[in-house]
Design a protein around this motif. Structure first.
Motif, PDB file in Angstrom:
ATOM      1  N   ALA A 122      69.007 -22.746  24.123  1.00 17.79           N
ATOM      2  CA  ALA A 122      68.444 -22.297  25.404  1.00 17.79           C
ATOM      3  C   ALA A 122      69.520 -21.588  26.224  1.00 17.79           C
ATOM      4  N   LEU A 123      69.118 -20.549  26.952  1.00 18.54           N
ATOM      5  CA  LEU A 123      70.061 -19.836  27.796  1.00 18.54           C
ATOM      6  C   LEU A 123      70.639 -20.763  28.864  1.00 18.54           C
ATOM      7  N   VAL A 124      71.925 -20.608  29.138  1.00 15.08           N
ATOM      8  CA  VAL A 124      72.589 -21.353  30.209  1.00 15.08           C
ATOM      9  C   VAL A 124      72.628 -20.430  31.426  1.00 15.08           C
ATOM     10  N   GLY A 125      72.059 -20.878  32.529  1.00 13.05           N
ATOM     11  CA  GLY A 125      71.980 -20.025  33.716  1.00 13.05           C
ATOM     12  C   GLY A 125      71.190 -18.771  33.409  1.00 13.05           C
ATOM     13  N   ARG A 126      71.781 -17.611  33.707  1.00 15.33           N
ATOM     14  CA  ARG A 126      71.072 -16.371  33.388  1.00 15.33           C
ATOM     15  C   ARG A 126      71.318 -15.931  31.945  1.00 15.33           C
ATOM     16  N   GLY A 127      72.195 -16.637  31.227  1.00 15.27           N
ATOM     17  CA  GLY A 127      72.408 -16.383  29.807  1.00 15.27           C
ATOM     18  C   GLY A 127      73.463 -15.344  29.494  1.00 15.27           C
ATOM     19  N   SER A 160      68.622  -7.146  30.681  1.00 14.33           N
ATOM     20  CA  SER A 160      68.008  -6.417  31.802  1.00 14.33           C
ATOM     21  C   SER A 160      67.095  -7.331  32.599  1.00 14.33           C
ATOM     22  N   TYR A 161      66.290  -8.125  31.894  1.00 10.90           N
ATOM     23  CA  TYR A 161      65.387  -9.075  32.540  1.00 10.90           C
ATOM     24  C   TYR A 161      66.167 -10.077  33.386  1.00 10.90           C
ATOM     25  N   MET A 162      67.392 -10.432  32.935  1.00  7.52           N
ATOM     26  CA  MET A 162      68.218 -11.406  33.643  1.00  7.52           C
ATOM     27  C   MET A 162      69.107 -10.762  34.699  1.00  7.52           C
ATOM     28  N   GLY A 163      68.948  -9.447  34.928  1.00  4.10           N
ATOM     29  CA  GLY A 163      69.656  -8.791  36.025  1.00  4.10           C
ATOM     30  C   GLY A 163      70.945  -8.084  35.670  1.00  4.10           C
ATOM     31  N   VAL A 164      71.268  -7.955  34.385  1.00  2.00           N
ATOM     32  CA  VAL A 164      72.481  -7.238  33.991  1.00  2.00           C
ATOM     33  C   VAL A 164      72.212  -5.741  34.115  1.00  2.00           C
ATOM     34  N   PRO A 165      73.071  -5.005  34.831  1.00  2.00           N
ATOM     35  CA  PRO A 165      72.852  -3.565  35.029  1.00  2.00           C
ATOM     36  C   PRO A 165      72.802  -2.789  33.704  1.00  2.00           C
ATOM     37  N   ALA A 166      72.023  -1.723  33.672  1.00  5.14           N
ATOM     38  CA  ALA A 166      71.851  -0.908  32.462  1.00  5.14           C
ATOM     39  C   ALA A 166      73.154  -0.283  31.992  1.00  5.14           C
ATOM     40  N   ALA A 167      74.097  -0.038  32.875  1.00  5.28           N
ATOM     41  CA  ALA A 167      75.365   0.595  32.502  1.00  5.28           C
ATOM     42  C   ALA A 167      76.281  -0.334  31.698  1.00  5.28           C
ATOM     43  N   ASP A 171      77.387  -2.451  28.609  1.00  2.90           N
ATOM     44  CA  ASP A 171      77.021  -2.367  27.192  1.00  2.90           C
ATOM     45  C   ASP A 171      77.412  -3.584  26.360  1.00  2.90           C
ATOM     46  N   ALA A 172      78.078  -4.589  26.969  1.00  4.82           N
ATOM     47  CA  ALA A 172      78.437  -5.810  26.251  1.00  4.82           C
ATOM     48  C   ALA A 172      78.512  -6.960  27.244  1.00  4.82           C
ATOM     49  N   ALA A 173      78.307  -8.169  26.738  1.00  2.00           N
ATOM     50  CA  ALA A 173      78.333  -9.342  27.617  1.00  2.00           C
ATOM     51  C   ALA A 173      78.598 -10.587  26.783  1.00  2.00           C
ATOM     52  N   PHE A 174      78.851 -11.686  27.476  1.00  4.54           N
ATOM     53  CA  PHE A 174      78.952 -12.991  26.838  1.00  4.54           C
ATOM     54  C   PHE A 174      77.589 -13.655  26.956  1.00  4.54           C
ATOM     55  N   LEU A 175      77.058 -14.102  25.840  1.00  8.61           N
ATOM     56  CA  LEU A 175      75.784 -14.824  25.801  1.00  8.61           C
ATOM     57  C   LEU A 175      76.098 -16.308  25.689  1.00  8.61           C
ATOM     58  N   VAL A 176      75.572 -17.119  26.623  1.00  6.69           N
ATOM     59  CA  VAL A 176      75.846 -18.554  26.646  1.00  6.69           C
ATOM     60  C   VAL A 176      74.545 -19.317  26.419  1.00  6.69           C
ATOM     61  N   THR A 177      74.568 -20.205  25.408  1.00  9.37           N
ATOM     62  CA  THR A 177      73.410 -21.047  25.115  1.00  9.37           C
ATOM     63  C   THR A 177      73.845 -22.496  24.981  1.00  9.37           C
ATOM     64  N   ASP A 178      72.905 -23.371  25.174  1.00  8.46           N
ATOM     65  CA  ASP A 178      73.113 -24.806  24.956  1.00  8.46           C
ATOM     66  C   ASP A 178      71.907 -25.302  24.186  1.00  8.46           C
ATOM     67  N   GLY A 179      72.120 -25.629  22.935  1.00  9.28           N
ATOM     68  CA  GLY A 179      71.008 -26.050  22.082  1.00  9.28           C
ATOM     69  C   GLY A 179      69.995 -24.941  21.866  1.00  9.28           C
TER      70      GLY A 179
END
Length: 77
Positions: free
Chosen positions: A52-57, A33-40, A42-50
């Protein structure tokens, strides 16, 4: 998204890049939500590098994910 103890499916990329399919609940929902993903959503791809979030994560589609990660370089882990 029922695999593994964390309930998600994960891939490794070059170096320390990691991608995980996650349910957006609890802390993931707050961060998404903080990164702008709409509340509706319910699932997403989380991307990290070491770690840390990549882009908005959090990315809600394969198309969005492909903009930040070379999908051909990912392998399941």
């Amino acid at each position: 998204m029922g695999e593994g103890q964390g309930g998600g499916i994960r891939w490794a990329g070059p170096g320390t890049v990691r991608v995980a399919a996650v349910r957006l609940s609890g802390a993931h929902r707050v961060w998404a939500s903080y990164m702008g993903v709409p509340a509706a959503v319910d699932a997403a791809f989380l991307v990290t590098d070491g770690g840390a979030l990549v882009g908005r994560g959090y990315y809600t589609s394969v198309e969005e994910l492909a903009e930040v990660v070379d999908l051909s370089a990912l392998t399941p882990y």
